[in-house]
Design a protein around this motif. Structure first.
Motif, mmCIF file in Angstrom:
data_model
loop_
_atom_site.group_PDB
_atom_site.id
_atom_site.type_symbol
_atom_site.label_atom_id
_atom_site.label_comp_id
_atom_site.label_asym_id
_atom_site.label_seq_id
_atom_site.Cartn_x
_atom_site.Cartn_y
_atom_site.Cartn_z
ATOM 1 N N LEU A 62 42.899 34.910 30.272
ATOM 2 C CA LEU A 62 42.759 36.321 30.648
ATOM 3 C C LEU A 62 43.612 37.217 29.741
ATOM 4 O O LEU A 62 43.199 38.315 29.365
ATOM 5 C CB LEU A 62 43.139 36.526 32.119
ATOM 6 N N TRP A 70 34.359 37.028 32.930
ATOM 7 C CA TRP A 70 35.295 35.937 33.218
ATOM 8 C C TRP A 70 34.892 34.647 32.511
ATOM 9 O O TRP A 70 33.718 34.323 32.514
ATOM 10 C CB TRP A 70 35.328 35.692 34.739
ATOM 11 N N PRO A 71 35.828 33.887 31.942
ATOM 12 C CA PRO A 71 37.232 34.263 31.895
ATOM 13 C C PRO A 71 37.599 35.104 30.682
ATOM 14 O O PRO A 71 38.501 35.924 30.765
ATOM 15 C CB PRO A 71 37.938 32.903 31.809
ATOM 16 N N ASN A 72 36.868 34.911 29.557
ATOM 17 C CA ASN A 72 37.370 35.582 28.361
ATOM 18 C C ASN A 72 36.309 35.960 27.332
ATOM 19 O O ASN A 72 36.569 35.949 26.138
ATOM 20 C CB ASN A 72 38.490 34.760 27.710
ATOM 21 N N ARG A 76 46.715 41.324 34.843
ATOM 22 C CA ARG A 76 45.617 41.069 35.785
ATOM 23 C C ARG A 76 44.973 42.392 36.220
ATOM 24 O O ARG A 76 43.746 42.499 36.285
ATOM 25 C CB ARG A 76 46.168 40.314 37.004
ATOM 26 N N ILE A 78 40.106 38.142 41.224
ATOM 27 C CA ILE A 78 40.903 37.213 40.419
ATOM 28 C C ILE A 78 42.226 37.113 41.165
ATOM 29 O O ILE A 78 42.838 38.149 41.468
ATOM 30 C CB ILE A 78 41.128 37.769 38.996
ATOM 31 N N TYR A 96 42.945 32.728 38.826
ATOM 32 C CA TYR A 96 41.739 31.974 39.197
ATOM 33 C C TYR A 96 40.662 32.929 39.701
ATOM 34 O O TYR A 96 40.973 33.935 40.355
ATOM 35 C CB TYR A 96 42.051 30.986 40.334
ATOM 36 N N LEU A 97 39.406 32.572 39.444
ATOM 37 C CA LEU A 97 38.300 33.349 39.998
ATOM 38 C C LEU A 97 38.110 32.954 41.456
ATOM 39 O O LEU A 97 38.069 31.762 41.793
ATOM 40 C CB LEU A 97 37.019 33.077 39.206
ATOM 41 N N SER A 148 39.140 27.604 38.074
ATOM 42 C CA SER A 148 39.936 27.852 36.859
ATOM 43 C C SER A 148 39.076 27.933 35.600
ATOM 44 O O SER A 148 39.454 28.590 34.631
ATOM 45 C CB SER A 148 40.991 26.764 36.683
#
Ligand code: BTN
Length: 252
Positions: free
Chosen positions: A85, A110-112, A197, A227, A232-233, A246
């Motif tokens: 993230l 998500w995530p990146n 975050r 998140i 974590y989602l 994760s």
């Protein structure tokens, strides 16, 4: 052949090793870490012959796009799980000024992954190796589609040129390196993750929507609720159960 890593003017604490062809900048950074390279090193390449994507996928890596891997030396006690993230937010921050008033088109999946109007413009692959009890080498590999993007992908894809932005890969690197340094300093090995975050969530795509999440050997369907403070989602299943995930591939 001697290869010299040069200091980066805007980030004097880090160095840059600029390569022509390489198998993968992530693989090269990992080799350097195992050979004793202390970290704070970016490896870039004009082309990758075996570019690596997430979950063992191939990353098409012809000249024209940015292929860059940052080697960091961290401790196993650092909140490494935050880094996908952190890295995504850094790429988002580096791209935003290029889009000017159209920056609202950018979002983080998500995530990146960074999306432009829903199409993926970059990929990030994190890899790590434990060097000793208290030393962890972490590689943050960033691919940014400057001039072209592959067809036939799992997810819609684009590149900066198609968005009307002409930028050379090394110029893109010049923008990414200082922003990555600032964002990693803000993360502060996990102590500054709460603010990261918040910014990540402000830029996120699809929070609150129905999603499919493909895991290594499972497919989950549910609502992307949040998140959590560890990164974590949080996926709410139809049964009401809340799962914390994760890693995986997210589809809207
Ligand atoms: C993804 O699947 O979305 C992640 C792709 C990551 C690609 C980058 S390009 C630079 C670095 N070197 C690699 O081999 N992969 C990463």
């Amino acid at each position: 052949m001697t290869r010299i890593a040069a200091p980066i003017a805007s980030v004097p604490q880090w160095r840059h090793l600029a390569l022509g062809d390489v198998d993968s900048t992530n693989a090269e950074a990992m080799r350097l870490a195992r050979a004793g390279e202390p970290g704070g090193l970016w490896v870039t390449a004009r082309r990758q012959l075996e570019g690596r994507g997430r979950r063992g996928r191939h990353w098409v890596s012809e000249p024209g796009n940015l292929y860059a891997s940052l080697l960091l030396e961290l401790s196993p006690r650092d909140a490494i799980g935050n880094l996908p993230l952190v890295a995504a937010l850094a790429v988002h921050r580096a791209l935003r000024p290029l889009f000017g008033r159209a920056a609202h088109a950018l979002s983080i999946k998500w995530p990146n992954d960074i999306l432009v109007d829903g199409a993926k413009v970059n990929g990030i692959l994190l890899e790590s190796v434990q060097l000793s009890a208290d030393r962890l080498a972490v590689v943050i590999g960033c691919g940014i589609n400057c001039a072209h993007h592959p067809a036939d992908t799992l997810y819609p894809t684009t590149d900066l040129r198609s968005c009307g932005i002409e930028i050379d890969p090394l110029e893109m690197f010049g923008r990414l390196a200082p922003v990555m340094a600032e964002t990693i300093a803000q993360w502060d090995r996990g102590r500054g993750f709460a603010a990261i975050r918040q910014d990540w969530l402000r830029a996120a795509h699809g929070v609150g929507s129905e999603v499919r999440l493909s895991l290594q050997d499972d497919m989950l369907v549910g609502t992307f609720e949040d998140i959590d403070p560890a990164g974590y989602l949080c996926l709410r299943l139809a049964s009401g159960e809340l799962r914390r995930i994760s890693a995986g591939d997210l589809f809207f």
